[in-house]
Design an enzyme around this catalytic site. Sequence first.
Site, PDB file in Angstrom:
ATOM      1  CD  GLU A   1      -2.917  -0.485  -0.057  1.00 15.40           C
ATOM      2  OE1 GLU A   1      -3.248  -0.404  -1.363  1.00 15.40           O
ATOM      3  OE2 GLU A   1      -3.440  -1.702   0.497  1.00 15.40           O
ATOM      4  CG  HIS A   2       0.040   4.734   0.474  1.00 14.03           C
ATOM      5  ND1 HIS A   2      -0.566   6.155   0.070  1.00 14.03           N
ATOM      6  CD2 HIS A   2      -1.216   4.496   0.733  1.00 14.03           C
ATOM      7  CE1 HIS A   2      -1.920   6.406   0.295  1.00 14.03           C
ATOM      8  NE2 HIS A   2      -2.231   5.394   0.705  1.00 14.03           N
ATOM      9  CB  THR A   3       4.524   0.258  -2.596  1.00 10.86           C
ATOM     10  OG1 THR A   3       3.463  -0.509  -2.787  1.00 10.86           O
ATOM     11  CG2 THR A   3       5.159  -0.171  -0.977  1.00 10.86           C
TER      12      THR A   3
ATOM     13  CB  SER B   1     -23.604   6.713 -15.261  1.00 10.11           C
ATOM     14  OG  SER B   1     -23.622   5.577 -14.256  1.00 10.11           O
TER      15      SER B   1
ATOM     16  N   GLY C   1     -16.870   4.627  -3.619  1.00  4.94           N
ATOM     17  CA  GLY C   1     -16.250   5.497  -2.232  1.00  4.94           C
ATOM     18  C   GLY C   1     -15.984   4.312  -1.299  1.00  4.94           C
TER      19      GLY C   1
ATOM     20  CB  SER D   1     -12.176   6.115 -10.168  1.00  3.38           C
ATOM     21  OG  SER D   1     -11.338   5.890  -9.519  1.00  3.38           O
TER      22      SER D   1
ATOM     23  CG  ASP E   1      -6.156   1.921  -7.948  1.00  2.00           C
ATOM     24  OD1 ASP E   1      -5.463   1.215  -6.956  1.00  2.00           O
ATOM     25  OD2 ASP E   1      -6.732   2.922  -7.355  1.00  2.00           O
TER      26      ASP E   1
ATOM     27  CE1 TYR F   1      -3.030   7.567  -2.836  1.00  2.00           C
ATOM     28  CE2 TYR F   1      -2.125   9.517  -4.066  1.00  2.00           C
ATOM     29  CZ  TYR F   1      -2.479   7.942  -3.883  1.00  2.00           C
ATOM     30  OH  TYR F   1      -2.017   7.011  -4.706  1.00  2.00           O
TER      31      TYR F   1
HETATM   32  C1  GLA Z   1      -5.051   4.378  -4.203  1.00  2.00           C
HETATM   33  C2  GLA Z   1      -4.324   4.801  -5.546  1.00  2.00           C
HETATM   34  C3  GLA Z   1      -3.440   3.818  -5.788  1.00  2.00           C
HETATM   35  C4  GLA Z   1      -2.440   3.269  -4.513  1.00  2.00           C
HETATM   36  C5  GLA Z   1      -3.525   3.036  -3.434  1.00  2.00           C
HETATM   37  C6  GLA Z   1      -2.387   2.965  -2.119  1.00  2.00           C
HETATM   38  O1  GLA Z   1      -5.869   3.167  -4.358  1.00  2.00           O
HETATM   39  O2  GLA Z   1      -5.264   4.960  -6.597  1.00  2.00           O
HETATM   40  O3  GLA Z   1      -2.394   4.163  -6.879  1.00  2.00           O
HETATM   41  O4  GLA Z   1      -1.601   4.631  -4.388  1.00  2.00           O
HETATM   42  O5  GLA Z   1      -4.355   4.132  -3.115  1.00  2.00           O
HETATM   43  O6  GLA Z   1      -1.792   2.066  -2.312  1.00  2.00           O
END
Ligand code: GLA
Length: 369
Positions: A26-28, A60, A110, A116, A160, A212
């Site tokens: 996560e957040h890598t 939509s 959400g 998204s 994502d 973020y």
């Molecule tokens: C969100 C962002 C991703 C990633 C995660 C954290 O989902 O869209 O790119 O940074 O947070 O891992």
Amino acid sequence: MSVERLPAGHYDTVWASPGRVNLIGEHTDYNDGFVLPFALPHRTVVGGRRLDGPTWTVTSEGYDEPVTFGPGEKVEGWAAYVAGVVWALREAGHDVPGAELFVTSDVPSGAGLSSSAAIECAVMAVLLDLAGIDVPMAVRPRLAQRAENEYVGAPTGIMDQSASTLGREGHALFLDCRSLATEQVPFDLAAQGLAILVVDSKAPHAHVSGEYAARRRSCEEAAKILNVAALRDVTDLDEALTRLDDEVMRKRVRHVVTENQRVLDTVDALRAGGAREIGPLMTASHESMRDDYEITVPQVDTAVNAALAAGAHGARMTGGGFGGCVLALVDADRCDAVEAAVREAFTEAGFTPPDAFVVTPAEGTHKLS
Ligand code: GLA
């Protein structure tokens, strides 16, 4: 999934792209590091019909009014993800034809499950198909990320869109976010008597985008001070920490560097066929997000603690943070018990009741008709 809402024969082409959960890492992604997401059975389906002029009209399900835009127009709200893809494709030099689009989705929005990315990737597939342009799947996540970063304005990484595009049934996607090299890692939990339970904490996503961006900035500043291209390049964590004065920055760096290692250890364990062994890595990842990256909220911490107390092998928040979902690795026959324990803990704490469901890795972007 109301694919049947798409009037048969009206659309020239129909594609589906899924949401995702991240098993670990996560957040890598924006630190050029490693991630291990998988695509969900929940997906966004987009039908498209070619129009003559350079105009896009998108409807939509769930929103009454269709949105219409031309090239270069700035669109706000949910349709920005659609207009962003048109923009990114045109920026990349692709002659995207005008189209009438219909979007329907069962990816919870959400909840941190990448609704998204799912819409971006499905819209991209439809537009490229309508145009008869062959853009390899491996290249598409970067284009969709550009839509999100530069058009929508969210400074997210590439995880994502990669999971939504490249995910494969029965596998987790090991992605090197620098080289974009991928490996499909077999992740068949049922064969080992295990399951992944997703708990949607229903925590309101307050301040998520500002926080973020702040985390990302802090990582980039740390990389500058440490004189590396990205935090992925930190090889000696202890030494790096001695070179940072700011305690908050030290914590952020420690999360990213240890989290990258946990992804590599998780992949090793899965390659060796030991899904149960990844439980402690998941829990360590959660603790790191809670204590060092400081992106959890009481609801997700409660879900993790309750799941572990009820016998989960590991549990962690998944996604960007400040709410969203928790993953728990559980014995398949303990899913109901773990879910009940989490519900009870939420009731005791006075939180909105969570949602919970079991997931298995599903197929990434694919054509339906
Ligand atoms: C969100 C962002 C991703 C990633 C995660 C954290 O989902 O869209 O790119 O940074 O947070 O891992």
